[in-house]
Design a protein around this motif. Structure first.
Motif, PDB file in Angstrom:
ATOM      1  N   ALA A   1      34.845 -24.191 -80.446  1.00  0.00           N
ATOM      2  CA  ALA A   1      36.024 -23.333 -80.581  1.00  0.00           C
ATOM      3  C   ALA A   1      35.727 -21.909 -80.113  1.00  0.00           C
ATOM      4  O   ALA A   1      36.555 -21.276 -79.448  1.00  0.00           O
TER       5      ALA A   1
ATOM      6  N   GLU B   1      35.579 -21.765 -76.365  1.00  0.00           N
ATOM      7  CA  GLU B   1      36.879 -21.904 -75.721  1.00  0.00           C
ATOM      8  C   GLU B   1      37.742 -20.656 -75.864  1.00  0.00           C
ATOM      9  O   GLU B   1      38.830 -20.596 -75.293  1.00  0.00           O
ATOM     10  N   GLU B   2      37.261 -19.677 -76.622  1.00  0.00           N
ATOM     11  CA  GLU B   2      37.984 -18.421 -76.716  1.00  0.00           C
ATOM     12  C   GLU B   2      37.939 -17.703 -75.364  1.00  0.00           C
ATOM     13  O   GLU B   2      36.942 -17.749 -74.648  1.00  0.00           O
ATOM     14  N   GLU B   3      39.017 -17.040 -75.018  1.00  0.00           N
ATOM     15  CA  GLU B   3      39.072 -16.351 -73.726  1.00  0.00           C
ATOM     16  C   GLU B   3      38.225 -15.092 -73.716  1.00  0.00           C
ATOM     17  O   GLU B   3      37.828 -14.618 -72.651  1.00  0.00           O
TER      18      GLU B   3
ATOM     19  N   ILE C   1      30.877 -22.027 -72.745  1.00  0.00           N
ATOM     20  CA  ILE C   1      30.818 -23.451 -73.027  1.00  0.00           C
ATOM     21  C   ILE C   1      29.442 -24.008 -72.649  1.00  0.00           C
ATOM     22  O   ILE C   1      28.936 -24.930 -73.309  1.00  0.00           O
TER      23      ILE C   1
ATOM     24  N   GLU D   1      43.274 -34.945 -76.435  1.00  0.00           N
ATOM     25  CA  GLU D   1      43.542 -33.561 -76.826  1.00  0.00           C
ATOM     26  C   GLU D   1      43.454 -32.629 -75.630  1.00  0.00           C
ATOM     27  O   GLU D   1      44.239 -31.677 -75.502  1.00  0.00           O
ATOM     28  N   LEU D   2      42.494 -32.881 -74.733  1.00  0.00           N
ATOM     29  CA  LEU D   2      42.367 -32.055 -73.542  1.00  0.00           C
ATOM     30  C   LEU D   2      43.610 -32.136 -72.662  1.00  0.00           C
ATOM     31  O   LEU D   2      44.042 -31.137 -72.077  1.00  0.00           O
TER      32      LEU D   2
ATOM     33  N   SER E   1      38.154 -28.343 -79.164  1.00  0.00           N
ATOM     34  CA  SER E   1      37.859 -28.029 -80.563  1.00  0.00           C
ATOM     35  C   SER E   1      38.885 -28.575 -81.551  1.00  0.00           C
ATOM     36  O   SER E   1      38.487 -29.029 -82.640  1.00  0.00           O
TER      37      SER E   1
ATOM     38  N   SER F   1      46.428 -30.007 -74.836  1.00  0.00           N
ATOM     39  CA  SER F   1      46.230 -28.577 -75.113  1.00  0.00           C
ATOM     40  C   SER F   1      45.218 -27.910 -74.201  1.00  0.00           C
ATOM     41  O   SER F   1      45.129 -26.682 -74.168  1.00  0.00           O
ATOM     42  N   GLY F   2      44.417 -28.690 -73.483  1.00  0.00           N
ATOM     43  CA  GLY F   2      43.383 -28.116 -72.654  1.00  0.00           C
ATOM     44  C   GLY F   2      42.153 -27.686 -73.425  1.00  0.00           C
ATOM     45  O   GLY F   2      41.263 -27.041 -72.865  1.00  0.00           O
ATOM     46  N   LEU F   3      42.068 -28.044 -74.710  1.00  0.00           N
ATOM     47  CA  LEU F   3      40.956 -27.668 -75.566  1.00  0.00           C
ATOM     48  C   LEU F   3      40.333 -28.904 -76.213  1.00  0.00           C
ATOM     49  O   LEU F   3      41.004 -29.915 -76.412  1.00  0.00           O
TER      50      LEU F   3
ATOM     51  N   SER G   1      32.049 -28.119 -84.224  1.00  0.00           N
ATOM     52  CA  SER G   1      33.424 -27.777 -83.849  1.00  0.00           C
ATOM     53  C   SER G   1      33.601 -26.269 -83.723  1.00  0.00           C
ATOM     54  O   SER G   1      34.310 -25.787 -82.822  1.00  0.00           O
TER      55      SER G   1
END
Length: 288
Positions: free
Chosen positions: A87, A90-92, A98, A60-61, A68, A64-66, A83
């Motif tokens: 998530a 990982e929000e900007e 993290i 998944e990383l 969650s 999508s780079g994520l 999770s």
């Protein structure tokens, strides 16, 4: 929202705690999360399911780079609250990093792997994480309610708390769900039919009753001592301009010097030779 239906074996939580600790410690070296997961995979017990979960996270990383989205899909292994924390990290936007999420998850996994874990302790740990990290109560409590540690009365009560929080004081809601409140009702000759559920013990109820109309941090501190759940990490707001105060001090000194020079010049008594005398050792010799 995905829901876990069964608790994992103790070895899984032990290895989860080890994984989150490794990621948190090595994240300080500013290594990519993919590389960290790839390294950690070979340090975990192959008899657990965690290496398989890491393979899915790595896939998944790469796409999508994520992490969650993969954790939400692995709902049979990761809890919805785990999770949700990743998530949010990982929000900007927001202050929940993290590193903070990994620290929370590390402590939670180690608490679950011990013999002293309880639904009461886990709930207060999760709830204090939401409060201290300033996360969304609606989404956070919904995720908490889906944890396999809680049976149906617990799930219903947590969802009720989600609807009442902000309208009724938290300490009151905890007290009304305690055996201390039930015992007081019985001693007063009142019926407890339709009351409850009484999910917390007598001591938890007394702590909640004693902390009504008080700062919630006092309630959490007392519950943490009593129930023995891990201390919740404090969010540290980083100073993006650590040199700002020294820079301002130097600017103020320069401004004060300029004001003095302007005042002397205005009075007609400015003698610049004294500046030469003061700094003559620092001036280079010019051969004209």
């Amino acid at each position: 929202m995905p829901r876990m239906t069964n608790m994992l074996e103790q070895a899984e939580y032990i290895e989860q705690g080890h994984l989150f600790q490794l990621l948190r410690e090595r994240l300080a070296d500013e290594m990519p999360m993919q590389e960290l997961l790839r390294q950690a995979r070979y340090e975990l017990l192959a008899t657990t399911k965690l290496p398989i979960a890491i393979d899915y996270l790595l896939t998944e990383l790469k796409h999508s780079g994520l992490m969650s989205p993969a954790m939400y899909k692995l709902d049979h292994y990761f809890t919805p609250f785990q999770s949700y924390l990743i998530a949010q990290a990982e929000e900007e936007t927001g202050q929940f990093t993290i590193a903070a999420a990994l620290q929370v998850l590390e402590a939670e996994a180690k608490y679950r792997s011990g013999d002293g874990s309880s639904p009461q302790g886990l709930f207060f740990y999760h709830f204090e994480v939401l409060c201290r990290s300033r996360l969304n109560y609606d989404k956070g409590l919904t995720a908490i309610s889906a944890d396999p540690m809680y049976d149906m009365p617990w799930k219903k009560w947590i969802l009720m708390l989600r609807a009442q929080i902000g309208l009724v004081e938290t300490a009151d809601l905890l007290f009304l769900a305690s055996e201390d409140y039930r015992d007081r009702m019985i001693e007063a000759g009142e019926s407890v039919e339709g009351k409850g559920p009484f999910l917390f013990g007598v001591r938890e109820g007394k702590i909640a009753f004693g902390n009504r109309r008080q700062d919630p941090l006092f309630l959490f501190a007392a519950m943490q001592r009593h129930l023995g759940y891990p201390p919740v990490p404090r969010i540290q707001v980083l100073d993006e301009n650590p040199d700002m105060i020294p820079q301002l001090s130097r600017r103020i000194e320069r401004l004060e010097m300029r004001i003095k020079i302007m005042e002397e010049e205005k009075r007609g008594g400015l003698d610049i030779t004294k500046f030469y005398e003061k700094h003559k050792d620092q001036m280079p010799d010019l051969d004209l």
